[in-house]
Every structure is written in C-alpha cells, then in structure tokens.
Write a protein that holds these residues in place. Structure first.
Motif, PDB file in Angstrom:
ATOM      1  N   TYR A   1      41.497 -59.800  45.107  1.00 15.17           N
ATOM      2  CA  TYR A   1      42.195 -58.659  44.490  1.00 15.17           C
ATOM      3  C   TYR A   1      43.515 -59.091  43.839  1.00 15.17           C
ATOM      4  O   TYR A   1      44.442 -58.291  43.722  1.00 15.17           O
ATOM      5  N   MET A   2      43.559 -60.331  43.358  1.00 14.64           N
ATOM      6  CA  MET A   2      44.787 -60.839  42.754  1.00 14.64           C
ATOM      7  C   MET A   2      44.943 -60.396  41.305  1.00 14.64           C
ATOM      8  O   MET A   2      46.064 -60.250  40.821  1.00 14.64           O
ATOM      9  N   GLU A   3      43.827 -60.217  40.601  1.00 11.02           N
ATOM     10  CA  GLU A   3      43.919 -59.792  39.201  1.00 11.02           C
ATOM     11  C   GLU A   3      44.124 -58.287  39.089  1.00 11.02           C
ATOM     12  O   GLU A   3      44.931 -57.814  38.300  1.00 11.02           O
ATOM     13  N   CYS A   4      43.370 -57.532  39.878  1.00  7.24           N
ATOM     14  CA  CYS A   4      43.454 -56.068  39.832  1.00  7.24           C
ATOM     15  C   CYS A   4      43.209 -55.514  41.231  1.00  7.24           C
ATOM     16  O   CYS A   4      42.109 -55.650  41.771  1.00  7.24           O
ATOM     17  N   GLN A   5      44.209 -54.888  41.820  1.00  7.70           N
ATOM     18  CA  GLN A   5      44.104 -54.419  43.194  1.00  7.70           C
ATOM     19  C   GLN A   5      43.156 -53.237  43.352  1.00  7.70           C
ATOM     20  O   GLN A   5      42.687 -52.975  44.463  1.00  7.70           O
ATOM     21  N   SER A   6      42.858 -52.524  42.283  1.00  8.32           N
ATOM     22  CA  SER A   6      42.000 -51.340  42.394  1.00  8.32           C
ATOM     23  C   SER A   6      40.581 -51.581  41.900  1.00  8.32           C
ATOM     24  O   SER A   6      39.764 -50.653  41.895  1.00  8.32           O
ATOM     25  N   TYR A   7      40.268 -52.808  41.486  1.00 14.71           N
ATOM     26  CA  TYR A   7      38.910 -53.170  41.081  1.00 14.71           C
ATOM     27  C   TYR A   7      38.178 -53.808  42.258  1.00 14.71           C
ATOM     28  O   TYR A   7      38.800 -54.303  43.203  1.00 14.71           O
ATOM     29  N   PRO A   8      36.840 -53.852  42.194  1.00 17.79           N
ATOM     30  CA  PRO A   8      36.076 -54.536  43.249  1.00 17.79           C
ATOM     31  C   PRO A   8      36.210 -56.051  43.144  1.00 17.79           C
ATOM     32  O   PRO A   8      36.726 -56.588  42.158  1.00 17.79           O
ATOM     33  N   GLN A   9      35.712 -56.738  44.152  1.00 18.67           N
ATOM     34  CA  GLN A   9      35.828 -58.198  44.191  1.00 18.67           C
ATOM     35  C   GLN A   9      34.877 -58.882  43.216  1.00 18.67           C
ATOM     36  O   GLN A   9      35.196 -59.938  42.665  1.00 18.67           O
ATOM     37  N   ILE A  10      33.706 -58.290  43.013  1.00 19.02           N
ATOM     38  CA  ILE A  10      32.703 -58.836  42.102  1.00 19.02           C
ATOM     39  C   ILE A  10      32.686 -57.992  40.836  1.00 19.02           C
ATOM     40  O   ILE A  10      32.625 -56.754  40.904  1.00 19.02           O
TER      41      ILE A  10
ATOM     42  N   VAL B   1      33.028 -65.008  27.763  1.00 16.79           N
ATOM     43  CA  VAL B   1      34.439 -64.826  28.112  1.00 16.79           C
ATOM     44  C   VAL B   1      34.756 -65.595  29.391  1.00 16.79           C
ATOM     45  O   VAL B   1      34.107 -65.409  30.424  1.00 16.79           O
ATOM     46  N   SER B   2      35.744 -66.456  29.326  1.00 21.75           N
ATOM     47  CA  SER B   2      36.117 -67.261  30.489  1.00 21.75           C
ATOM     48  C   SER B   2      37.033 -66.473  31.417  1.00 21.75           C
ATOM     49  O   SER B   2      37.647 -65.481  31.028  1.00 21.75           O
ATOM     50  N   ASP B   3      37.137 -66.928  32.656  1.00 23.84           N
ATOM     51  CA  ASP B   3      38.038 -66.287  33.607  1.00 23.84           C
ATOM     52  C   ASP B   3      39.490 -66.412  33.168  1.00 23.84           C
ATOM     53  O   ASP B   3      40.326 -65.542  33.476  1.00 23.84           O
ATOM     54  N   SER B   4      39.806 -67.470  32.432  1.00 25.96           N
ATOM     55  CA  SER B   4      41.167 -67.649  31.930  1.00 25.96           C
ATOM     56  C   SER B   4      41.531 -66.542  30.944  1.00 25.96           C
ATOM     57  O   SER B   4      42.640 -65.988  30.987  1.00 25.96           O
ATOM     58  N   VAL B   5      40.602 -66.186  30.075  1.00 26.87           N
ATOM     59  CA  VAL B   5      40.834 -65.101  29.126  1.00 26.87           C
ATOM     60  C   VAL B   5      41.034 -63.786  29.874  1.00 26.87           C
ATOM     61  O   VAL B   5      41.915 -62.984  29.536  1.00 26.87           O
ATOM     62  N   ILE B   6      40.238 -63.559  30.912  1.00 25.42           N
ATOM     63  CA  ILE B   6      40.374 -62.339  31.710  1.00 25.42           C
ATOM     64  C   ILE B   6      41.732 -62.305  32.401  1.00 25.42           C
ATOM     65  O   ILE B   6      42.407 -61.268  32.448  1.00 25.42           O
ATOM     66  N   HIS B   7      42.144 -63.439  32.937  1.00 18.52           N
ATOM     67  CA  HIS B   7      43.424 -63.524  33.649  1.00 18.52           C
ATOM     68  C   HIS B   7      44.585 -63.075  32.771  1.00 18.52           C
ATOM     69  O   HIS B   7      45.468 -62.321  33.207  1.00 18.52           O
ATOM     70  N   TYR B   8      44.594 -63.515  31.533  1.00 12.59           N
ATOM     71  CA  TYR B   8      45.684 -63.145  30.635  1.00 12.59           C
ATOM     72  C   TYR B   8      45.444 -61.776  29.990  1.00 12.59           C
ATOM     73  O   TYR B   8      46.386 -61.015  29.755  1.00 12.59           O
ATOM     74  N   GLY B   9      44.181 -61.470  29.744  1.00  7.52           N
ATOM     75  CA  GLY B   9      43.869 -60.201  29.085  1.00  7.52           C
ATOM     76  C   GLY B   9      44.131 -58.992  29.955  1.00  7.52           C
ATOM     77  O   GLY B   9      44.505 -57.923  29.451  1.00  7.52           O
ATOM     78  N   CYS B  10      43.960 -59.118  31.273  1.00  3.51           N
ATOM     79  CA  CYS B  10      44.094 -57.959  32.150  1.00  3.51           C
ATOM     80  C   CYS B  10      45.527 -57.423  32.175  1.00  3.51           C
ATOM     81  O   CYS B  10      45.754 -56.245  32.462  1.00  3.51           O
ATOM     82  N   LYS B  11      46.479 -58.254  31.835  1.00  3.96           N
ATOM     83  CA  LYS B  11      47.881 -57.822  31.847  1.00  3.96           C
ATOM     84  C   LYS B  11      48.184 -56.816  30.744  1.00  3.96           C
ATOM     85  O   LYS B  11      49.233 -56.159  30.770  1.00  3.96           O
ATOM     86  N   TYR B  12      47.291 -56.690  29.790  1.00  3.32           N
ATOM     87  CA  TYR B  12      47.491 -55.769  28.673  1.00  3.32           C
ATOM     88  C   TYR B  12      46.986 -54.362  28.989  1.00  3.32           C
ATOM     89  O   TYR B  12      47.174 -53.440  28.215  1.00  3.32           O
TER      90      TYR B  12
END
Length: 575
Positions: free
Chosen positions: A157-166, A173-184
């Motif tokens: 739950y480090m990227e989004c505390q209210s989303y599920p784990q899976i 789309v790579s996890d790196s793109v998601i990591h930076y994209g989620c902040k928007y």
C-alpha cells in the motif's frame, strides 16, 4: 455493564405505523428485544441500527421514539416517567461505542448452518477475478487479455493506501511509470482496470487529476491512459473519459489544485460530465425522505408525495443509471474504452463501475458474482464505508422533548420550527451535531443497491438473487454484525486483522442461500440495457408498502428496457 439502570421493563406498548402491541422490553448488551404478552412475537433491534432516540415526557405521555437506519420507526410507551427515563439512560450507555473493536461484529458468534460454512473471508481473491476476465490470457477477450498484466506495485500500500494490493494495468506500462504517474491523481488513485469485457474493451477507474490553476500535466499519466485505450484488438474510436461530477464542481476543484483532464493532452478520447451530485447533496436527499417518513411510528398515514418528490431521490438515481447506460453502450455497442472518475474515485466512481458490469456480464447477476462485484469495486477499491455509514455516531443521536408524539405530529403537519426540524429529523446516516462524521456520511451504497433493484424490476428473471437479498445487504451495511463493511479500505481492515476477529457478511448469505434465490431465475448470457427513466420508489427499503410511496407513479414506462444482442444498436443517452 456499569451504569445500566434497567435490563427489563414490563407493561410497555410498542407502536409502529399506528399499530399498538403490549408486552415486555428487554435490554441486552447489543440489542433491545420487545416481546408481546403471549410470547409469540419478538422484535429485535440492534443498537448499531438505531439512528435517533427521542425521549418525550409530559403530564400525559412517557415514551421514547426511535428511528432506525433500515427505516423501522417505532415508539415505546411506558407506564411512568421513571421507566422511560431508566430505559433512555440505559440506551445512552449501551448504544454509543468509542471504537470499532467494541462493535457487535467483534462479539458475534454464529450458530447453526452459518457457523459451519467455509469462511466468507476466503471466497474472494481479486487476482482470481482478474483471471476470470482474461487478464494475462491471450486466448481471452478477443485476444486482448495478453495486453494486460497484474502488478504488485501496491503490495504494501505504498503507492496508494486506498487501492488493493493487486492491480491490473496495461502490459506496455512499467511499474516505474505507475510510480510517477500516480502522484498526478488525487489520493494517488491512478487509472487501473476494473473490468475487461469479452469484446476486448475495458472499464478503468481513477480519481481526478491534479491539474490546478497552473494547468499541470503528467506525461506518465497520459501514457497510462493512452496505453489503456490501446489494449483492445482494434483501437476504440469513441473512447470516453467519464467525469461523474457536474462540470461546475470539477472546475471549482481547479482552485484547490485538482480539476479535470485537459483534453488537449488526451486527444485519443473525448470527455463527458455526468452531473451526478456529491455526497452532501445525496445526504440531504435522504434526510428529506426521513423527514417525510418521520411519523410512521405513531401513524399509518402514508408519507407525503410532495415531500418525497422534494428529496429528488429518484432524479439522482436516474442520473446515475443514465451514466451507467452510457458506459454500457460505449463498451458493448460502440466498441470503445471508458475511464471513470469523480473527485476521489471511491463514491460515484464505484457506482458507475459496478452498475455497468452488472449489465455487461451475466456472472455478476449470480449470487456468487454479485458478492465478487461488491468485494472488488466497493471493498477492494476503497469505498469509505466507515465514513459514509457513520458506524460510530456517538451520543448526539439522543434528544428530549416535552411534547407528546401526537402533539409533535400535529405540529409537524401544521408548521415545524427550524429548531425542531434540526433536532428531530436528522439524516438517516448521521447525528445531530454538524461534525466531521456527519459531513462525511452519505447513502452512496444505498443508492447503488436501489439502482440494482430498479434494474432487477425491469429484468426480473435474469438475476439469481432476489429483492430480499438486497434488503438484507442494506440492513447489514449498518448492523455492524459482520466485519466486511467496517473501516474505510482494504488496508485498514488488514491492519486491524478484521478477518481474524469477525465474520464475513457472506457467511450470512451463503448459509441461507435458498432464502435469497430467485425461483424464476434464467441465465441470460448477454447484455442488459435498462431504461434509466423507468423508476419507482423501492418502498420496502424505506419500510413502506408499495402503495404508500408509488401511488402517484405510473406502473409502466413510455419506453421499455432492452435486451441486447452482439449486433444490436442502442440510442445514445442524454446526460
């Protein structure tokens, strides 16, 4: 049980819809129980269901008026003021709880068949549900399944505390793109898959982008959305970004650093605003229904049609269903993708993701499938049940009045003062004081179940579950007898080890499956297209017979709902 003044009171009269029963009142740790004189009938009330307790004392009357969250309104009449005061004081000690761990769910021990069934906590895995849709499988969804992958980027739950784990995201789309994209996105709720249709087109969900006054943009967010819309075998020509809010609300959020997509940066789609009002408007709508029903404890008179209409409840449902129909048409008929969001992506977004799936996929119209749908789009994706349902209302639900119920009824029919209205007819979800818990409460899930009932009414044979299933689900949303709806997210439930200390709501339904099965059920293996304007009051959910609430509504609509085939076309929905 310290400070409990009384556990049993005899010679009590129970008044509901003008009908009076004499008997005995028992007060236990988690329930009040009224039994008639002959011992043939018991009326149980879970304290978590009680929404308003009003003590009425004068020279002639000693009574307590109680409103419950399932719209069971009743009045208890006592022989003397001492009994009334003792019961009132006892309820003031028993009903309010200071923490979730003191709710009934942490003490409930099922018996009979329910105690024998496999735990409902183990029935649903989000990964299995994604696999069922075809995620990661090149032979599914017209071959588009391989264009999606499962990611564990949110495992802690480090990227989004209210989303599920899976989560399911495009393979490209790579996890790196998601990591930076989620902040928007607000609360880091980045675009992710909730449903992959058999024709390879998808429904994805997110929260509002953080555009702000400076018109911020995110290359990573744009890449995620573009990749989502490219997952189908053929590109969608009418891909939609659905903003559930009124456009004015979305624009107002720009001033606080949020807003809506600048479509100059999302040229592969178009955007539409649905105009669905926020949680505060919906709470006010339900409050007006409570106000219309306020005297159903002492009177059998039907609620005022005018007052019911002023709530705009059916208009709100129409708006939600029109949005759902638009999404159904876009995905199934127009062969395009849909990205859905509102503000934070856990209220209107959950409604607008779950309802189309109910109509697009016959699996979700089975008992097992509907449970999976709720687990996925409501529980796993972080609908804030604790806030919206106000499971810990406190002592503000209590008040006193020196007038009799009959005088209150007379006064309310003539002209009720602002103070009286404020004190007595509060929302069915919150307390008297204007505090944080009241501001955050709203009947979002109630509206969803009401919309499901509207669709079931139009297609009565194509749902394995019956109306009673929906009514009991609505009841246990507030009963706090099971742990499923406690807390605000999957993360909070895991941190509190809810599955180890409470029972799942599905234990209740699985052990009583025959009670909740539609005997006329037929599996219709295609898409349903409901008529969003053919609505009635779901009277039983408000504790009323149908004739009390639908007397002014036509039994038939000018246009009928549609059964689709894979080649049929549907008219567009005005939104």
């Amino acid at each position: 049980m310290e400070n409990i003044k009384v556990a049993k009171v005899e010679n009590v009269k129970f008044l509901n819809k003008g009908n009076e029963i004499s008997g005995t009142l028992h007060l236990t740790a988690y329930h009040s129980i009224f039994s008639d004189l002959e011992g043939k009938r018991e009326i149980w009330t879970a304290y978590s269901m009680i929404n308003c307790v009003r003590l009425c004392l004068n020279e002639k009357t000693y009574c307590i008026r109680i409103q419950c969250r399932d719209f069971m309104f009743y009045c208890l009449k006592f022989q003397n003021s001492t009994d009334a005061m003792d019961v009132y004081d006892t309820l003031r000690e028993l009903i309010p709880v200071s923490s979730v761990s003191r709710l009934y769910a942490y003490h409930y021990m099922p018996t009979g068949e329910e105690g024998k069934v496999q735990s409902g906590w183990n029935l649903f895995l989000l990964e299995n549900e994604y696999r069922r849709m075809g995620v990661g499988d090149s032979s599914r969804a017209e071959g588009a399944g391989a264009n999606w992958r499962l990611t564990k980027i949110n495992e802690n739950y480090m990227e989004c505390q209210s989303y599920p784990q899976i989560l399911a995201v495009p393979t490209s789309v790579s996890d790196s793109v998601i990591h930076y994209g989620c902040k928007y996105r607000s609360k880091n709720r980045f675009p992710t898959l909730t449903y992959l249709h058999k024709n390879s087109f998808s429904i994805t969900r997110a929260s509002q982008p953080l555009v702000g006054l400076r018109q911020n943009r995110s290359a990573q967010d744009e890449k995620i959305v573009e990749a989502i819309f490219a997952t189908s075998i053929i590109p969608g020509k009418e891909n939609l970004i659905v903003d559930a809010r009124p456009s004015t609300n979305a624009m107002a959020n720009i001033a606080v650093g949020a807003g809506s997509e600048n479509m100059d940066h999302y040229r592969f789609a178009k955007k539409i605003y649905l105009g669905i009002d926020n949680i505060h408007v919906m709470r006010d709508s339900l409050s007006k229904i409570v106000n219309a029903l306020r005297n159903t404890d002492i009177s059998a008179v039907p609620p005022s049609v005018e007052q019911l209409n002023k709530s705009n409840w059916l208009k709100h449902l129409t708006n939600i269903l029109q949005g759902a129909v638009l999404i159904i048409e876009t995905v199934h008929f127009h062969h395009a993708h849909v990205l859905v969001h509102c503000s934070d992506g856990w209220d209107r977004t959950s409604q607008l993701c779950a309802l189309p799936q109910l109509c697009l996929d016959p699996y979700y119209r089975t008992i097992q499938g509907f449970m999976s749908l709720i687990e996925k789009d409501w529980l796993a994706f972080g609908h804030r049940f604790a806030e919206r349902c106000c499971h810990l209302p406190g002592k503000r639900i209590f008040s006193t009045d020196n007038s009799s119920p009959e005088e209150q009824h007379s006064n309310s029919v003539a002209s009720s003062t602002l103070q009286y209205t404020f004190c007595t007819f509060r929302s069915a979800l919150s307390g008297f004081a204007i505090d944080h818990s009241e501001k955050m409460s709203s009947p979002v899930f109630h509206q969803f179940l009401d919309c499901v009932w509207q669709i079931m009414r139009q297609f009565p044979k194509y749902f394995e579950f019956n109306e009673r299933f929906l009514r009991r689900l609505l009841y246990h949303l507030y009963s706090c007898q099971y742990g499923s709806f406690l807390y605000n997210s999957q993360r909070e439930r895991k941190q509190s080890a809810v599955s180890q200390h409470t029972r799942s709501i599905w234990d209740y339904f699985i052990s009583r499956k025959e009670e909740f099965t539609n005997l006329d059920y037929e599996c219709y293996d295609d898409v349903l297209l409901p008529n969003a304007t053919d609505l009635k009051w779901w009277a039983s959910s408000f504790g009323q017979p149908d004739e009390n609430m639908n007397v002014a509504l036509s039994e038939t609509s000018s246009s009928a709902p549609l059964l689709s085939s894979s080649t049929s076309q549907s008219p567009s929905v005005p939104v």
